[in-house]
Design a protein around this motif. Sequence first.
Motif, PDB file in Angstrom:
ATOM      1  N   ALA A   1     -22.276   1.785  -9.365  1.00  0.00           N
ATOM      2  CA  ALA A   1     -21.253   2.530 -10.105  1.00  0.00           C
ATOM      3  C   ALA A   1     -19.855   2.264  -9.554  1.00  0.00           C
ATOM      4  N   GLY A   2     -19.764   1.466  -8.497  1.00  0.00           N
ATOM      5  CA  GLY A   2     -18.455   1.158  -7.922  1.00  0.00           C
ATOM      6  C   GLY A   2     -17.832   2.330  -7.189  1.00  0.00           C
ATOM      7  N   LEU A   3     -18.667   3.230  -6.669  1.00  0.00           N
ATOM      8  CA  LEU A   3     -18.171   4.397  -5.934  1.00  0.00           C
ATOM      9  C   LEU A   3     -18.252   4.117  -4.438  1.00  0.00           C
ATOM     10  N   ASP A   4     -17.297   4.680  -3.681  1.00  0.00           N
ATOM     11  CA  ASP A   4     -17.255   4.292  -2.269  1.00  0.00           C
ATOM     12  C   ASP A   4     -17.667   5.417  -1.313  1.00  0.00           C
ATOM     13  N   HIS A   5     -18.435   6.375  -1.815  1.00  0.00           N
ATOM     14  CA  HIS A   5     -18.890   7.432  -0.908  1.00  0.00           C
ATOM     15  C   HIS A   5     -20.059   6.929  -0.051  1.00  0.00           C
ATOM     16  N   ARG A   6     -20.361   7.725   0.985  1.00  0.00           N
ATOM     17  CA  ARG A   6     -21.497   7.378   1.845  1.00  0.00           C
ATOM     18  C   ARG A   6     -22.701   8.239   1.497  1.00  0.00           C
ATOM     19  N   VAL A   7     -23.862   7.698   1.815  1.00  0.00           N
ATOM     20  CA  VAL A   7     -25.094   8.471   1.701  1.00  0.00           C
ATOM     21  C   VAL A   7     -25.647   8.651   3.107  1.00  0.00           C
ATOM     22  N   PHE A   8     -25.713   9.915   3.530  1.00  0.00           N
ATOM     23  CA  PHE A   8     -26.235  10.239   4.855  1.00  0.00           C
ATOM     24  C   PHE A   8     -27.654  10.787   4.715  1.00  0.00           C
ATOM     25  N   VAL A   9     -28.479  10.415   5.653  1.00  0.00           N
ATOM     26  CA  VAL A   9     -29.830  10.986   5.683  1.00  0.00           C
ATOM     27  C   VAL A   9     -30.118  11.359   7.130  1.00  0.00           C
TER      28      VAL A   9
ATOM     29  N   SER B   1     -16.460  23.686  -3.679  1.00  0.00           N
ATOM     30  CA  SER B   1     -16.023  24.166  -4.996  1.00  0.00           C
ATOM     31  C   SER B   1     -16.208  23.098  -6.077  1.00  0.00           C
ATOM     32  N   ASP B   2     -16.719  21.940  -5.679  1.00  0.00           N
ATOM     33  CA  ASP B   2     -16.897  20.836  -6.643  1.00  0.00           C
ATOM     34  C   ASP B   2     -18.164  20.066  -6.272  1.00  0.00           C
ATOM     35  N   ILE B   3     -19.302  20.750  -6.365  1.00  0.00           N
ATOM     36  CA  ILE B   3     -20.538  20.157  -5.815  1.00  0.00           C
ATOM     37  C   ILE B   3     -21.066  18.993  -6.645  1.00  0.00           C
ATOM     38  N   GLY B   4     -20.553  18.839  -7.883  1.00  0.00           N
ATOM     39  CA  GLY B   4     -21.031  17.724  -8.705  1.00  0.00           C
ATOM     40  C   GLY B   4     -20.097  16.531  -8.679  1.00  0.00           C
TER      41      GLY B   4
ATOM     42  N   PRO C   1     -13.808   9.537  -9.778  1.00  0.00           N
ATOM     43  CA  PRO C   1     -13.850  10.954  -9.427  1.00  0.00           C
ATOM     44  C   PRO C   1     -12.616  11.350  -8.610  1.00  0.00           C
ATOM     45  N   GLN C   2     -12.346  12.629  -8.607  1.00  0.00           N
ATOM     46  CA  GLN C   2     -11.268  13.148  -7.769  1.00  0.00           C
ATOM     47  C   GLN C   2     -11.626  12.906  -6.301  1.00  0.00           C
TER      48      GLN C   2
END
Lengths: 293, 318
Positions: free
Chosen positions: A151-159, A68-71, A8-9
């Motif tokens: 998926a090999g993505l490096d974002h975080r999941v916050f709760v 502007s890029d919620i997905g 992803p961008q």
Amino acid sequence: MSNTIERPQTIERQEITVEELEDRAYELKEKLLRLCGSYEGSVHIGGDLSVADILTALFQYGMRVDPSDIGNPGRDRFILSKGHAAVCMYIAMAIRGFFDYDEIVRTYGKLGSAFGMHPCKVQLPGVEASTGSLGHGLPIAVGLALHARQAGLDHRVFVLMGDGETGEGSVWEGAIVGRSRELGNLVAFVDRNRQLMTSFSEDRIVLEPYADKWRAFGWNVIEVDGHDMSALVQAIDSLPATDSDRPTAVICRTVKGNGVDFMERNLGWHAGSLGAADLERALVSLSKSRKEK
Amino acid sequence: MPETSNFDVVISSRSVTGQTLAELGEENPNLWAITPDISATLVEFREKFPERFVDVGLAEQTAVGVASGLAYEGNICVVSGMLPFLSMRALEQIRTDVCYPNLPVRIIGTHGGLQGNGGSTHYAVEDLGLMCSLVNMTVVSISDPMMVREILQQSMSLPGPLYVRTGVGKKDTVIYDFDERSIQIGKGIVARDGTDITLFCHGEMVVQAIQAAEAVAEEGISVRVVDMFTLKPIDADLVKQCAGETNRFLVLEDHLMASGLAQCISNVLADEMIHLDWFKRLGIPQVFAGFGEDKELREKYGYGLQDTISALREAAAH
């Protein structure tokens, strides 16, 4: 079969100073009170004010999100497990550019509005999950974090959870699984305001030693003053790498009703509505508390 | 109408589930399997796709919550476990975290009905009623182990949630010859045709229904057996057709008779203002059933083979 998702961008974290964040937090609290003043029904104002600083730190600084890029598959995810603080999240997101504040005020809780008392992803794209029943957010966040890993993505999941909410057993089930799957990309903020709806936590329900409970579940724990913006920023900056092996709990010491003297630590203000005179009184108190800070 | 077998082939719906999921996992890189410590069914999938297999331990609520989170990200999730616990302990997660956002989560499990001799803690006897009451949920009850395969394959393109009920899942009778015709979610199967009475059933009771129909056929009573394996959405057209053609209904099920298939069919009758000449339901009364083998319990509570035969005779005499 490990990674079928295109890179992803990259979304960059927003550049912003602590002072600016404090301004945004004040703006959020003021807008909350104004909405509460104009809405005829009851608003969960106590728990909203308790998390306004945390939501500001996350949405205006800590999270890589792009209205502007919620997905964008690489965006950080945010689950509001304490779904009754939805309106605070809506406004925090509006300040970031996701929604229009005036539309929130105009339609909140009304027939046909997407801005309801508890968030619904189907009706309001931009929100990551439908929540409101307490204790559900952490297991959902575990699922989101597992997906990111696979998926090999490096974002975080916050709760974000309330401390009272962590009386739900499903929270601790989720904590066990988050640790077992070594989800270093998972971050749970806990709004430790020491108030449930009808009682103070240590009077009726003993949650202490609270941070130790999370440590005992194998989580990395950060304890912080949840109304100190520079401390919140520091906590976010000190989060371990997303490919590390322990989820993090950020235990935020907070005050329910924070910033409005007659609401602070007042069981009567779990939820309520504000008449014109009370709104004025609340805004004066909010302004005063900021100057004292 | 599919051919029915002579009931001498017995296979395990659990192993059909495992093999099918392993195959589907190949074609669907977004298929995940999640379980609360009931992974015998998932061995093949786990071995092939360990990164998409999640055993959360004894935590049904979290199994469903995790599935919800994964499904929000575009994955298809199969949650496999024991139905008394999945359908009740995790009911709110199924309703709020899966059905509310209408996510492609499949709840599949064993111990539907008075099966397994575990006592009432381990019998799923309310599950179909609970699941049928959930918005967006599709509900099926498996009679033939090979149906699991068909259902799971079809479910890959089903956008919303699905509940799949099986019995114990170790020794299940093969009823249909699927080379003849595949099944379709939402369409009842006329497992045996007849003209006097329609006997509606699902799951483990289909074999018994066919046996009862064959027993009374010798007495000149012609019974149509409908395997209404999809309880929701109910095949209302077939119910109406059967009412027009037979006008006497017997409903047989291994579920509380007040809240299962009989209720689904009654809803159609009431809504369509259909008047029948005769209607009866056989199933579990309002009891916690106690211990015993499945056949013994069915006889004890009035829905065994002989009870079914007696009810068909009563209908014919009416």
